[in-house]
Motif scaffolding. Structure first.
Motif, PDB file in Angstrom:
ATOM      1  N   PHE A  24      59.763   5.920 134.333  1.00  0.00           N
ATOM      2  CA  PHE A  24      61.153   5.558 134.069  1.00  0.00           C
ATOM      3  C   PHE A  24      61.330   5.227 132.592  1.00  0.00           C
ATOM      4  O   PHE A  24      60.460   4.599 131.975  1.00  0.00           O
ATOM      5  N   ASP A  25      62.467   5.620 132.058  1.00  0.00           N
ATOM      6  CA  ASP A  25      62.893   5.174 130.735  1.00  0.00           C
ATOM      7  C   ASP A  25      63.738   3.923 130.941  1.00  0.00           C
ATOM      8  O   ASP A  25      64.791   3.978 131.577  1.00  0.00           O
ATOM      9  N   ILE A  26      63.275   2.797 130.424  1.00  0.00           N
ATOM     10  CA  ILE A  26      64.009   1.539 130.622  1.00  0.00           C
ATOM     11  C   ILE A  26      64.578   1.036 129.293  1.00  0.00           C
ATOM     12  O   ILE A  26      64.741  -0.173 129.106  1.00  0.00           O
ATOM     13  N   SER A  27      64.889   1.968 128.386  1.00  0.00           N
ATOM     14  CA  SER A  27      65.518   1.580 127.119  1.00  0.00           C
ATOM     15  C   SER A  27      66.777   0.768 127.374  1.00  0.00           C
ATOM     16  O   SER A  27      67.060  -0.218 126.674  1.00  0.00           O
ATOM     17  N   ASP A  28      67.548   1.181 128.374  1.00  0.00           N
ATOM     18  CA  ASP A  28      68.706   0.417 128.837  1.00  0.00           C
ATOM     19  C   ASP A  28      68.262  -0.360 130.065  1.00  0.00           C
ATOM     20  O   ASP A  28      68.128   0.200 131.152  1.00  0.00           O
ATOM     21  N   LEU A  29      68.014  -1.651 129.881  1.00  0.00           N
ATOM     22  CA  LEU A  29      67.473  -2.458 130.983  1.00  0.00           C
ATOM     23  C   LEU A  29      68.402  -2.503 132.190  1.00  0.00           C
ATOM     24  O   LEU A  29      67.949  -2.702 133.327  1.00  0.00           O
ATOM     25  N   SER A  30      69.680  -2.306 131.956  1.00  0.00           N
ATOM     26  CA  SER A  30      70.653  -2.358 133.050  1.00  0.00           C
ATOM     27  C   SER A  30      70.746  -1.039 133.809  1.00  0.00           C
ATOM     28  O   SER A  30      71.366  -0.972 134.867  1.00  0.00           O
ATOM     29  N   ASN A  31      70.111   0.004 133.267  1.00  0.00           N
ATOM     30  CA  ASN A  31      70.209   1.318 133.905  1.00  0.00           C
ATOM     31  C   ASN A  31      68.934   2.130 133.674  1.00  0.00           C
ATOM     32  O   ASN A  31      68.934   3.113 132.927  1.00  0.00           O
ATOM     33  N   PRO A  32      67.820   1.765 134.314  1.00  0.00           N
ATOM     34  CA  PRO A  32      66.589   2.560 134.183  1.00  0.00           C
ATOM     35  C   PRO A  32      66.807   3.987 134.694  1.00  0.00           C
ATOM     36  O   PRO A  32      67.520   4.207 135.681  1.00  0.00           O
ATOM     37  N   ILE A  81      67.013 -17.884 135.546  1.00  0.00           N
ATOM     38  CA  ILE A  81      66.556 -16.493 135.562  1.00  0.00           C
ATOM     39  C   ILE A  81      67.641 -15.625 136.175  1.00  0.00           C
ATOM     40  O   ILE A  81      68.111 -15.891 137.281  1.00  0.00           O
ATOM     41  N   SER A  82      68.048 -14.598 135.444  1.00  0.00           N
ATOM     42  CA  SER A  82      69.160 -13.772 135.928  1.00  0.00           C
ATOM     43  C   SER A  82      68.720 -12.323 136.079  1.00  0.00           C
ATOM     44  O   SER A  82      68.018 -11.770 135.227  1.00  0.00           O
ATOM     45  N   LEU A  83      69.161 -11.705 137.168  1.00  0.00           N
ATOM     46  CA  LEU A  83      68.825 -10.314 137.448  1.00  0.00           C
ATOM     47  C   LEU A  83      69.654  -9.391 136.568  1.00  0.00           C
ATOM     48  O   LEU A  83      70.881  -9.524 136.483  1.00  0.00           O
ATOM     49  N   ILE A  84      68.984  -8.448 135.911  1.00  0.00           N
ATOM     50  CA  ILE A  84      69.672  -7.461 135.080  1.00  0.00           C
ATOM     51  C   ILE A  84      69.957  -6.198 135.877  1.00  0.00           C
ATOM     52  O   ILE A  84      71.060  -5.654 135.840  1.00  0.00           O
ATOM     53  N   SER A  85      68.958  -5.727 136.636  1.00  0.00           N
ATOM     54  CA  SER A  85      69.152  -4.498 137.401  1.00  0.00           C
ATOM     55  C   SER A  85      68.131  -4.385 138.522  1.00  0.00           C
ATOM     56  O   SER A  85      67.057  -5.003 138.471  1.00  0.00           O
ATOM     57  N   THR A  86      68.494  -3.607 139.527  1.00  0.00           N
ATOM     58  CA  THR A  86      67.603  -3.259 140.635  1.00  0.00           C
ATOM     59  C   THR A  86      67.578  -1.742 140.758  1.00  0.00           C
ATOM     60  O   THR A  86      68.630  -1.105 140.776  1.00  0.00           O
ATOM     61  N   THR A  87      66.379  -1.172 140.836  1.00  0.00           N
ATOM     62  CA  THR A  87      66.244   0.282 140.934  1.00  0.00           C
ATOM     63  C   THR A  87      65.463   0.636 142.185  1.00  0.00           C
ATOM     64  O   THR A  87      64.300   0.229 142.336  1.00  0.00           O
ATOM     65  N   LEU A  94      61.318  -9.719 132.353  1.00  0.00           N
ATOM     66  CA  LEU A  94      60.344  -9.685 133.437  1.00  0.00           C
ATOM     67  C   LEU A  94      60.678  -8.519 134.352  1.00  0.00           C
ATOM     68  O   LEU A  94      61.835  -8.323 134.728  1.00  0.00           O
ATOM     69  N   ILE A  95      59.658  -7.740 134.725  1.00  0.00           N
ATOM     70  CA  ILE A  95      59.825  -6.652 135.692  1.00  0.00           C
ATOM     71  C   ILE A  95      58.996  -6.998 136.916  1.00  0.00           C
ATOM     72  O   ILE A  95      57.807  -7.326 136.800  1.00  0.00           O
ATOM     73  N   THR A  96      59.607  -6.965 138.091  1.00  0.00           N
ATOM     74  CA  THR A  96      58.904  -7.264 139.330  1.00  0.00           C
ATOM     75  C   THR A  96      58.944  -6.051 140.252  1.00  0.00           C
ATOM     76  O   THR A  96      59.980  -5.404 140.402  1.00  0.00           O
ATOM     77  N   ARG A  97      57.818  -5.776 140.868  1.00  0.00           N
ATOM     78  CA  ARG A  97      57.700  -4.643 141.792  1.00  0.00           C
ATOM     79  C   ARG A  97      57.837  -5.148 143.218  1.00  0.00           C
ATOM     80  O   ARG A  97      57.280  -6.182 143.591  1.00  0.00           O
ATOM     81  N   SER A 124      58.474  -3.576 147.550  1.00  0.00           N
ATOM     82  CA  SER A 124      58.021  -2.463 148.387  1.00  0.00           C
ATOM     83  C   SER A 124      58.797  -1.177 148.160  1.00  0.00           C
ATOM     84  O   SER A 124      58.232  -0.084 148.220  1.00  0.00           O
ATOM     85  N   ASN A 125      60.083  -1.274 147.898  1.00  0.00           N
ATOM     86  CA  ASN A 125      60.892  -0.058 147.761  1.00  0.00           C
ATOM     87  C   ASN A 125      61.828  -0.099 146.551  1.00  0.00           C
ATOM     88  O   ASN A 125      62.808   0.631 146.502  1.00  0.00           O
ATOM     89  N   ARG A 126      61.512  -0.934 145.593  1.00  0.00           N
ATOM     90  CA  ARG A 126      62.375  -1.066 144.416  1.00  0.00           C
ATOM     91  C   ARG A 126      61.637  -1.837 143.318  1.00  0.00           C
ATOM     92  O   ARG A 126      60.603  -2.449 143.564  1.00  0.00           O
ATOM     93  N   PHE A 127      62.184  -1.800 142.118  1.00  0.00           N
ATOM     94  CA  PHE A 127      61.726  -2.724 141.092  1.00  0.00           C
ATOM     95  C   PHE A 127      62.948  -3.400 140.481  1.00  0.00           C
ATOM     96  O   PHE A 127      64.055  -2.839 140.469  1.00  0.00           O
ATOM     97  N   LYS A 128      62.743  -4.620 139.990  1.00  0.00           N
ATOM     98  CA  LYS A 128      63.837  -5.407 139.440  1.00  0.00           C
ATOM     99  C   LYS A 128      63.505  -5.822 138.011  1.00  0.00           C
ATOM    100  O   LYS A 128      62.338  -6.068 137.675  1.00  0.00           O
TER     101      LYS A 128
END
Length: 340
Positions: free
Chosen positions: A100-108, A61-67, A42-45, A47-51
């Motif tokens: 963004f390239d999100i091939s690596d979900l932990s590091n977009p 539900i566990s967070l993989i990354s925040t960009t 799941l990708i959530t948008r 105001s100033n980031r996506f998760k």
């Protein structure tokens, strides 16, 4: 899991969110914007980031990354292959798309900023950006070399009614459909020389078209979702599209995506004095999609940050997995419901 139309009730059950505590400067950073769900991700948008979240098991539900992406609004996203496209507002209107390239979900990885004319909505097909531009008064494409081409002219339309309200665009094969809340649906097709020609337009009697689009059969049957209804169009005859009678959900607002399972569709929205969540099941018929069932929902309204009970919480995402439905509310996040 059986037919959606056989489920009488959904009841809220506990959900565990695994997310490290983060520093928040403004309450609005907690709000959920648009969402994308694919497989167990799941990708959530915001105001100033996506998760990016792991939703393999909806109850945990566990967070993989925040960009971080800077303050560019919480608008549209689209995923094509491993590339995530995010609308971005730098000035007074949307004028960029972040890729963004999100091939690596932990590091977009941010690989490109697409400079665009001001636009209201975009659509990605084979790496080409199609956007509805108020400045260009039409549909513009942006290719991989940043070449901008106006392919559809909308300068003859009522500019305030068309561009200052909700719009959307979708493409299937050589067909492009553009929809405006007040002006209706426009259908174009690509000629042999590559140009797009106007084929037809349809505006409902009440003047308010739903603006989310989803293909029931690509290039043939189109669903418009929003307001309080779902409308099916048969566009096999491009010059004389057939509009079926609207399937009335009787909500204040329907979330703009239908989930399909075994020739049925699940849709969610908000209804009632407190704008509580509601769901409906639809099915195809010779009269277009129709509402066949409305299951009950039992859940509790929540208190947002600051202690305010959030009524009127818009839906920003709906996920169906076996007998579980995950609803993502704009202000308080994840609601997990189990069929009974």
């Amino acid at each position: 899991m059986g037919k959606l139309s056989k489920i009488e009730k959904y009841v809220e059950i506990p959900i565990h969110i695994e997310e490290p505590k983060e520093t928040i400067e403004h309450d609005v950073e907690r709000d959920f914007g648009k969402t994308i769900h694919i497989n167990n991700t799941l990708i959530t948008r915001h105001s100033n980031r996506f998760k990016i979240w792991d939703i393999t098991k909806l109850s945990v539900i566990s967070l993989i990354s925040t960009t971080d992406i800077g303050w560019g609004g919480a608008g549209q996203m689209q995923l094509e292959e491993n590339f995530l496209y995010i609308s971005y507002q730098e000035r007074s209107a949307l004028d960029k798309i972040l890729m963004f390239d999100i091939s690596d979900l932990s590091n977009p990885v941010h690989i490109r900023t697409i400079e665009t004319p001001e636009y209201s909505h975009f659509f990605i097909k084979s790496g080409i950006v199609y956007l509805i531009s108020s400045i260009e008064q039409g549909v513009v494409t942006v290719d991989a070399n940043d070449k901008k081409t106006k392919i559809i002219d909308l300068s003859g339309e009522n500019q305030t009614m068309f561009f200052d309200t909700l719009t959307n665009i979708s493409k299937s094969g050589n067909i492009i459909c553009v929809v405006s809340r007040h002006q209706g649906i426009y259908i174009y097709s690509q000629s042999e020389d590559g140009t797009y020609e106007f084929r037809s337009k349809h505006q409902p009697a009440n003047g308010y078209s739903p603006t989310s689009m989803q293909w029931l059969i690509p290039g043939q049957q189109l669903l418009l979702i929003g307001n309080d209804n779902v409308v099916q169009y048969d566009i096999r005859d491009l010059q004389k599209p057939k509009r079926y009678k609207a399937a009335k959900i009787k909500t204040k607002s329907v979330y703009g995506t239908l989930i399909e399972r075994e020739q049925e569709f699940l849709v969610a929205g908000n209804t009632g004095a407190k704008d509580k969540f509601t769901m409906a099941v639809l099915a195809p018929s010779d009269k277009g999609v129709i509402v066949t069932h409305k299951p009950k929902i039992e859940y509790k309204l929540r208190t947002s940050f600051g202690g305010t009970i959030k009524t009127g919480e818009p839906i920003e995402g709906v996920i169906l997995n076996d007998d579980l439905v995950l609803i993502i509310g704009k202000y308080t996040g994840f609601f997990l419901l189990k069929a009974e």
